[in-house]
Design a protein around this motif. Sequence first.
Motif, mmCIF file in Angstrom:
data_model
loop_
_atom_site.group_PDB
_atom_site.id
_atom_site.type_symbol
_atom_site.label_atom_id
_atom_site.label_comp_id
_atom_site.label_asym_id
_atom_site.label_seq_id
_atom_site.Cartn_x
_atom_site.Cartn_y
_atom_site.Cartn_z
ATOM 1 N N GLU A 79 0.818 -1.217 0.000
ATOM 2 C CA GLU A 79 0.000 0.000 0.000
ATOM 3 C C GLU A 79 0.849 1.264 0.000
ATOM 4 O OE1 GLU A 79 -2.799 -0.186 3.195
ATOM 5 O OE2 GLU A 79 -3.459 -2.233 2.656
ATOM 6 N N GLY A 80 2.108 1.143 0.434
ATOM 7 C CA GLY A 80 3.005 2.285 0.419
ATOM 8 C C GLY A 80 2.712 3.335 1.462
ATOM 9 N N LYS A 81 2.013 2.963 2.533
ATOM 10 C CA LYS A 81 1.714 3.926 3.588
ATOM 11 C C LYS A 81 1.707 3.216 4.946
ATOM 12 C CE LYS A 81 -3.256 3.512 2.655
ATOM 13 N NZ LYS A 81 -4.475 4.235 2.211
ATOM 14 N N PRO A 82 1.877 3.982 6.035
ATOM 15 C CA PRO A 82 1.940 3.365 7.367
ATOM 16 C C PRO A 82 0.648 2.640 7.732
ATOM 17 C CG PRO A 82 2.661 5.656 7.447
ATOM 18 C CD PRO A 82 2.063 5.439 6.089
ATOM 19 N N ILE A 83 0.796 1.556 8.457
ATOM 20 C CA ILE A 83 -0.359 0.837 9.000
ATOM 21 C C ILE A 83 -0.258 0.880 10.524
ATOM 22 C CG2 ILE A 83 -1.454 -1.417 9.280
ATOM 23 C CD1 ILE A 83 -0.820 -2.018 6.404
ATOM 24 N N HIS A 84 -1.288 1.454 11.141
ATOM 25 C CA HIS A 84 -1.318 1.594 12.598
ATOM 26 C C HIS A 84 -2.363 0.640 13.167
ATOM 27 C CE1 HIS A 84 -2.193 4.275 16.329
ATOM 28 N NE2 HIS A 84 -1.363 3.300 16.611
ATOM 29 N N VAL A 85 -1.913 -0.237 14.049
ATOM 30 C CA VAL A 85 -2.821 -1.150 14.750
ATOM 31 C C VAL A 85 -2.876 -0.688 16.206
ATOM 32 C CG1 VAL A 85 -3.312 -3.537 15.373
ATOM 33 C CG2 VAL A 85 -2.129 -3.033 13.224
ATOM 34 N N PRO A 86 -3.924 0.043 16.603
ATOM 35 C CA PRO A 86 -3.969 0.614 17.967
ATOM 36 C C PRO A 86 -3.958 -0.432 19.069
ATOM 37 C CG PRO A 86 -5.597 1.651 16.527
ATOM 38 C CD PRO A 86 -5.079 0.460 15.791
ATOM 39 N N ARG A 87 -4.637 -1.574 18.825
ATOM 40 C CA ARG A 87 -4.681 -2.632 19.850
ATOM 41 C C ARG A 87 -4.430 -3.979 19.169
ATOM 42 N NH1 ARG A 87 -8.411 1.173 21.298
ATOM 43 N NH2 ARG A 87 -8.241 1.963 23.440
ATOM 44 N N VAL A 88 -3.230 -4.467 19.299
ATOM 45 C CA VAL A 88 -2.843 -5.697 18.594
ATOM 46 C C VAL A 88 -3.652 -6.895 19.075
ATOM 47 C CG1 VAL A 88 -0.499 -4.913 18.080
ATOM 48 C CG2 VAL A 88 -0.937 -6.120 20.223
ATOM 49 N N GLN A 89 -4.082 -6.855 20.325
ATOM 50 C CA GLN A 89 -4.810 -8.004 20.879
ATOM 51 C C GLN A 89 -6.174 -8.202 20.233
ATOM 52 O OE1 GLN A 89 -3.990 -5.235 22.419
ATOM 53 N NE2 GLN A 89 -5.531 -4.528 23.903
ATOM 54 N N LEU A 90 -6.677 -7.143 19.550
ATOM 55 C CA LEU A 90 -7.999 -7.220 18.919
ATOM 56 C C LEU A 90 -7.925 -7.407 17.409
ATOM 57 C CD1 LEU A 90 -9.772 -4.274 20.826
ATOM 58 C CD2 LEU A 90 -9.732 -6.718 21.424
ATOM 59 N N HIS A 91 -6.726 -7.409 16.864
ATOM 60 C CA HIS A 91 -6.589 -7.381 15.399
ATOM 61 C C HIS A 91 -6.783 -8.751 14.755
ATOM 62 C CE1 HIS A 91 -4.610 -6.885 11.442
ATOM 63 N NE2 HIS A 91 -4.992 -5.633 11.536
ATOM 64 N N GLY A 92 -6.099 -9.766 15.279
ATOM 65 C CA GLY A 92 -6.260 -11.128 14.762
ATOM 66 C C GLY A 92 -5.302 -11.518 13.655
ATOM 67 N N ASN A 93 -4.514 -10.550 13.135
ATOM 68 C CA ASN A 93 -3.578 -10.896 12.057
ATOM 69 C C ASN A 93 -2.196 -10.310 12.340
ATOM 70 O OD1 ASN A 93 -2.806 -12.069 9.600
ATOM 71 N ND2 ASN A 93 -3.108 -10.134 8.511
ATOM 72 N N ILE A 94 -1.738 -10.469 13.580
ATOM 73 C CA ILE A 94 -0.427 -9.956 13.985
ATOM 74 C C ILE A 94 0.494 -11.131 14.300
ATOM 75 C CG2 ILE A 94 0.829 -8.541 15.662
ATOM 76 C CD1 ILE A 94 -1.037 -6.961 13.826
ATOM 77 N N HIS A 95 1.721 -11.063 13.772
ATOM 78 C CA HIS A 95 2.703 -12.111 14.073
ATOM 79 C C HIS A 95 3.520 -11.673 15.292
ATOM 80 C CE1 HIS A 95 5.279 -15.555 13.092
ATOM 81 N NE2 HIS A 95 6.249 -14.802 13.575
ATOM 82 N N PHE A 96 3.499 -12.468 16.339
ATOM 83 C CA PHE A 96 4.254 -12.163 17.557
ATOM 84 C C PHE A 96 5.541 -12.985 17.562
ATOM 85 C CE2 PHE A 96 -0.199 -11.340 18.577
ATOM 86 C CZ PHE A 96 -0.128 -10.078 19.154
ATOM 87 N N TRP A 97 6.682 -12.296 17.509
ATOM 88 C CA TRP A 97 7.962 -13.003 17.473
ATOM 89 C C TRP A 97 8.347 -13.542 18.850
ATOM 90 C CZ3 TRP A 97 9.716 -14.442 13.004
ATOM 91 C CH2 TRP A 97 9.469 -13.675 11.858
ATOM 92 N N ASN A 98 8.008 -12.803 19.894
ATOM 93 C CA ASN A 98 8.397 -13.192 21.248
ATOM 94 C C ASN A 98 7.375 -14.186 21.810
ATOM 95 O OD1 ASN A 98 9.190 -13.459 23.881
ATOM 96 N ND2 ASN A 98 9.198 -11.258 24.354
ATOM 97 N N TYR A 99 7.662 -15.464 21.641
ATOM 98 C CA TYR A 99 6.740 -16.508 22.113
ATOM 99 C C TYR A 99 6.822 -16.697 23.627
ATOM 100 C CZ TYR A 99 6.025 -17.739 17.242
ATOM 101 O OH TYR A 99 5.697 -17.703 15.907
ATOM 102 N N ASP A 100 7.859 -16.088 24.260
ATOM 103 C CA ASP A 100 7.968 -16.190 25.715
ATOM 104 C C ASP A 100 6.961 -15.288 26.421
ATOM 105 O OD1 ASP A 100 10.033 -17.940 25.395
ATOM 106 O OD2 ASP A 100 11.625 -16.443 25.623
ATOM 107 N N ARG A 101 6.437 -14.293 25.692
ATOM 108 C CA ARG A 101 5.470 -13.372 26.296
ATOM 109 C C ARG A 101 4.103 -14.063 26.364
ATOM 110 N NH1 ARG A 101 6.228 -8.857 23.257
ATOM 111 N NH2 ARG A 101 7.478 -7.793 24.821
#
Length: 527
Positions: free
Chosen positions: A260-282
């Motif tokens: 899209e060539g523009k910033p994407i802001h996800v205000p609350r990642v816990q509600l998004h459903g399509n976020i990759h979390f690298w830190n599996y220890d969290r």
Amino acid sequence: LNLPQFVQLLETFVGEDISLPTVKRLIAFIKEKYKQTEEEKMQQLEKVHHMSRLAQWKLILEALFEKWDNNASGFLDLEEVDAVLSTFKEGMEKEALRKAKQHLCSRYPQLSRVGKLSPRAFQTFLELVASEFTGDGNEAIDNLVEFLTASMERSHTEYLQSLTRRKWLRDIQQAAETSGASMEAVYKAVFKALSQDAEAHGDNKKISAYIALLEENQLSPERGRFLLRYVACTADDTPYVLNKILYRDMKGVSFAAVEEGKPIHVPRVQLHGNIHFWNYDRPVEERKGSLLVLPLHDACWRAFGILGVDTLRDQCEKTIFLTHEIRFYQGVSHAFSKAYHHICTLENVLQMTVTALDWLYPRAPSIHTVVTYLVEPGKDKTCDYALRKMITTDNTGQKEIHSSPVLLLRKENLLRDYLFKCVDSSEAIHTSVCGERHIAVPLRDLSGQAFGVFDIRVGRHQKLPPHEHKDLQKMLKIAQAACSEILKMSSEETEPTDVLEAEHTANLRHAGILFYQFMLQDIRKCL
């Protein structure tokens, strides 16, 4: 001729072993014989006045751009500037504005797609608008600047915030210019700018940040043509993020930001459903916060990676990124892009240099060694520049790439003063040091200023054999042509072109092949 070039011309004319009385007689002769006509004097005064006007104009426009770009994003919105200019003289100059905008989009083809004005494009736009007005061009452009300055007001707090942010952005550029073509210092400057801004202007947020670059996917092509490789991140995230690979078929919004060539802001990642979390220890219940992914663009607005910032480490409830923060982070991504491509350009120049010297040595065995230096800005007020030793090669085939900082300062290297004279004059210097002959030759940028130097040592030979000297001249000519082409590639006004069809690596040409391409072109001209 400027002053260093004039001095160098006279030094070359009189030679090295000239007596002081002879030098004095030459100076007296020049003073007596050189006569400046009235016409020449007027032309010189006009030139000085013109150069002074350009320098003043540049400073005024930079200040105007910075006033409009309040959050230091690095760009202005074309439509916003156009809307304000359309009210100039109560809208009587709309036709001139339309023509100027048309000319601007033909010069910067990407503008019609992205609608963002860089400082250079902004200056060009105003010049084009003024050129469409009738009457005195200087007066027209002064009126435009005065109008635009009065159209934008900001508070003292906003002014101080902008000043601080621009200082951090300059630190990123300085890191690129003084790192010896190393990215590590740039990464540190980027993360420092983000962290300092989050603390000072972001309500003391705790952030994580990371940079991922696009690569052609040769590991698992079935998972998408490109992948994102995470090349840098903030210290606490290193075990989880560094060198990780994000494929298109994995969760995440990074590829969407690239496309899209523009910033994407996800205000609350816990509600998004399509976020990759690298830190599996969290723990899952602690995966809360905001995420901002910004595309990284080159000068032609092609995406080459992403800059990501999140607040998952911050346990406070209010961690959403505000508009002024997002715009500053865009400025950081723009500053990183400039720094990244500056270093890529230097790497290409150095690669081309190695190829050129590999071609030269078998043809000029009388050359003992060649040391390649890059010119870097001085880090303090006592020196305006330094020379960084980058590559040492010799006629036995040995090459040493200097990874540790080997900096030469003029005041500490009197025996190598010829190198600094070469940079000052942007001309070749022939000299003897401790009985050995040296030839210092500049590599010039697009303005003709030296940004690199070859220190060519020919031992105790007073001069090279004619055929070796001819091949040296040819190598230097081709190397300069290839260097200029590499520098043009990084210009925002130049659309990328391919020299050879086979020459593709993430949109960068192999600089070594570029040297032989120009050699081939030179041979064709001679046929």
